[in-house]
Design a protein around this motif. Structure first.
Motif, PDB file in Angstrom:
ATOM      1  N   PHE A  48      52.084  72.779   6.690  1.00 34.69           N
ATOM      2  CA  PHE A  48      51.432  73.469   7.800  1.00 34.69           C
ATOM      3  C   PHE A  48      52.410  74.449   8.427  1.00 34.69           C
ATOM      4  N   VAL A  49      51.865  75.382   9.188  1.00 34.00           N
ATOM      5  CA  VAL A  49      52.664  76.432   9.798  1.00 34.00           C
ATOM      6  C   VAL A  49      52.319  76.521  11.280  1.00 34.00           C
TER       7      VAL A  49
ATOM      8  N   GLY B  57      65.728  72.969   9.650  1.00 32.94           N
ATOM      9  CA  GLY B  57      66.131  71.645  10.095  1.00 32.94           C
ATOM     10  C   GLY B  57      65.332  70.553   9.426  1.00 32.94           C
ATOM     11  N   VAL B  58      65.206  69.426  10.120  1.00 32.05           N
ATOM     12  CA  VAL B  58      64.488  68.267   9.607  1.00 32.05           C
ATOM     13  C   VAL B  58      63.740  67.633  10.768  1.00 32.05           C
TER      14      VAL B  58
ATOM     15  N   GLY C 164      57.063  79.241  12.121  1.00 30.12           N
ATOM     16  CA  GLY C 164      57.797  78.171  11.459  1.00 30.12           C
ATOM     17  C   GLY C 164      56.932  77.427  10.452  1.00 30.12           C
ATOM     18  N   TYR C 165      57.380  77.385   9.203  1.00 31.03           N
ATOM     19  CA  TYR C 165      56.655  76.700   8.135  1.00 31.03           C
ATOM     20  C   TYR C 165      57.183  75.278   8.007  1.00 31.03           C
ATOM     21  N   ARG C 166      56.277  74.318   7.829  1.00 30.89           N
ATOM     22  CA  ARG C 166      56.662  72.914   7.672  1.00 30.89           C
ATOM     23  C   ARG C 166      56.399  72.448   6.241  1.00 30.89           C
ATOM     24  N   PHE C 167      57.480  72.211   5.505  1.00 29.81           N
ATOM     25  CA  PHE C 167      57.375  71.565   4.209  1.00 29.81           C
ATOM     26  C   PHE C 167      57.356  70.055   4.467  1.00 29.81           C
ATOM     27  N   THR C 168      56.302  69.370   4.074  1.00 27.44           N
ATOM     28  CA  THR C 168      56.189  67.951   4.393  1.00 27.44           C
ATOM     29  C   THR C 168      56.388  67.081   3.152  1.00 27.44           C
ATOM     30  N   MET C 169      56.564  65.787   3.393  1.00 27.30           N
ATOM     31  CA  MET C 169      56.755  64.823   2.328  1.00 27.30           C
ATOM     32  C   MET C 169      55.522  63.943   2.137  1.00 27.30           C
TER      33      MET C 169
ATOM     34  N   ALA D 147      55.534  60.844   8.585  1.00 27.47           N
ATOM     35  CA  ALA D 147      56.108  61.538   7.439  1.00 27.47           C
ATOM     36  C   ALA D 147      57.247  62.440   7.894  1.00 27.47           C
ATOM     37  N   ILE D 148      58.078  62.815   6.938  1.00 32.74           N
ATOM     38  CA  ILE D 148      59.211  63.711   7.195  1.00 32.74           C
ATOM     39  C   ILE D 148      58.785  65.143   6.885  1.00 32.74           C
ATOM     40  N   CYS D 149      59.309  66.082   7.662  1.00 30.40           N
ATOM     41  CA  CYS D 149      59.062  67.492   7.387  1.00 30.40           C
ATOM     42  C   CYS D 149      60.374  68.264   7.468  1.00 30.40           C
TER      43      CYS D 149
END
Length: 285
Positions: free
Chosen positions: A265-266, A136-137, A202-207, A178-180
Motif C-alpha cells: 500500500f502507499v 525504514g521498517v 511513501g510506499y509500503r512493501f509488506t510481508m 505484519a512487518i512493512c
C-alpha cells in the motif's frame, strides 16, 4: 581600477553577510514533531495493475530527531483505511466475475531514516527548502472485512481459503500483524523558524499476502457446511461471490489469488510540523 573596485565591493558584501550567516547557524534544529493527512491506496490480488482509483483516508503523527542538517531519525504512527473490489477490474473478465472485495483499517508504527538532498536550516531563508528520501521498517495491524447484505463481516475467522481446516493443514490462519518496509520521497519547506509544511509519498512493501484476504486457491463450497436450516453459511457465501455475477467459478484448486507476490500500500500525505530548536554561540574564525 574597475577590477579593484569590484573586488572590494565583493569583499564588503561577504563581510556584511557574515553576521547574518552566523545568526542563522546559531539556531540548531534539534528535531520536529508534526501531523500528516492524506490518501492511502492498496495494491495486491484484487488490484494487480496498480490502478489508483479508490483512495481512502490516512492520518498520522511523527517525531523526527535531527542529526545535523542532512539526516534525521523518524518515529511515525499512522492510521489508514484500505479497500478494493473486483468491480473495478473491467479489463479482466475472470477477475470481474470473481467479484471479491475487502476493506481494512490499518494501524502502523515505523522507524525511518530521513536524508535531505540540501542543507536544511529553518531559520535561514537560503536553506529553508529540501527534497528528501526516507526508508525504514515498521509493523502494522490489519483485519480485512466485507459486507454481506449491508452487514459487516470480518473475513479472517471464516477461513475463506481453508485456513485451519484438516483438509488443508499447510494453510494456517494468518496473523493480523505484519512487518512493512516503508520507502518514500518528499519535500519540505520552512514557513519560518518554527513551522514547516511538506508533501510525502511513501510506499509500503509488506510481508503479508492477506491484506485483502485473498492469496491462494479456492477450496470448494463443500468445505463450508450449511446452517442447520440448510441455508448457506456466511463463510460459504463470502469465500466465492461469483454466484452474484453468473455461474460459479470457485471450484476447488482454481486460482483465487496470487500467493507469490505480497500485498502493498502507499500513503500520499501533506505534512505540518513544529521545529524543536536550541541555540549555540557562533564561533570566532
Amino acid at each position: 581600477m574597475k577590477k579593484l573596485i569590484s573586488v572590494l565591493s565583493l569583499l564588503a558584501f561577504m563581510v556584511s553577510m557574515q553576521p547574518a550567516t552566523a545568526q542563522y547557524e546559531s539556531v540548531v534544529q534539534e528535531g520536529e514533531f508534526g501531523l500528516t493527512a492524506g490518501a492511502a491506496h492498496y495494491f495486491g490480488d484484487l488490484n494487480t495493475r496498480a490502478k489508483v482509483n479508490r483512495p481512502k483516508l490516512t492520518v498520522g503523527a511523527f517525531f523526527r530527531k535531527q542529526f545535523g542538517n542532512y539526516t534525521a531519525l523518524r518515529i511515525a504512527a499512522h492510521f489508514a483505511q484500505l479497500g478494493y473490489s473486483d468491480i473495478y477490474n473491467t479489463h479482466n473478465e475472470y477477475q470481474r466475475r470473481r467479484n471479491l472485495s475487502f476493506n481494512s483499517n490499518v494501524f502502523e508504527l515505523t522507524v525511518q531514516g530521513d536524508f535531505n538532498f540540501f542543507k536544511f536550516i529553518p531559520a535561514d531563508p537560503y536553506h529553508n527548502f529540501t527534497p528528501y528520501i526516507t526508508l525504514g521498517v515498521g509493523v502494522f495491524s490489519y483485519d480485512p472485512y466485507a459486507f454481506l447484505d449491508d452487514r459487516k463481516v470480518f473475513l479472517r475467522p471464516l477461513g475463506t481459503e481453508g485456513q485451519g481446516t484438516a483438509e488443508y493443514p499447510d494453510r494456517k490462519p494468518y496473523n493480523t500483524m505484519a512487518i512493512c518496509f516503508p520507502f518514500g520521497v518528499g519535500v519540505k519547506y520552512a514557513l519560518n523558524d518554527r513551522m514547516n509544511v511538506g508533501f510525502e509519498v511513501g510506499y509500503r512493501f509488506t510481508m503479508t499476502d492477506y491484506l485483502d484476504d485473498v492469496s491462494k486457491t479456492y477450496v470448494g463450497s463443500d468445505k463450508f457446511p450449511p446452517l442447520p436450516d440448510g441455508s448457506a453459511s456466511v463463510a460459504q457465501l463470502l469465500q466465492d461471490r461469483s454466484y452474484e455475477t453468473g455461474d460459479i467459478i470457485g471450484i476447488e484448486g482454481r486460482q483465487r489469488g496470487f500467493s507469490k507476490q505480497k500485498d502493498h500500500f502507499v500513503l500520499a500525505e501533506v505534512t505540518f510540523s513544529f521545529n524543536l530548536t536550541s541555540y549555540r554561540c557562533p564561533t570566532a574564525n
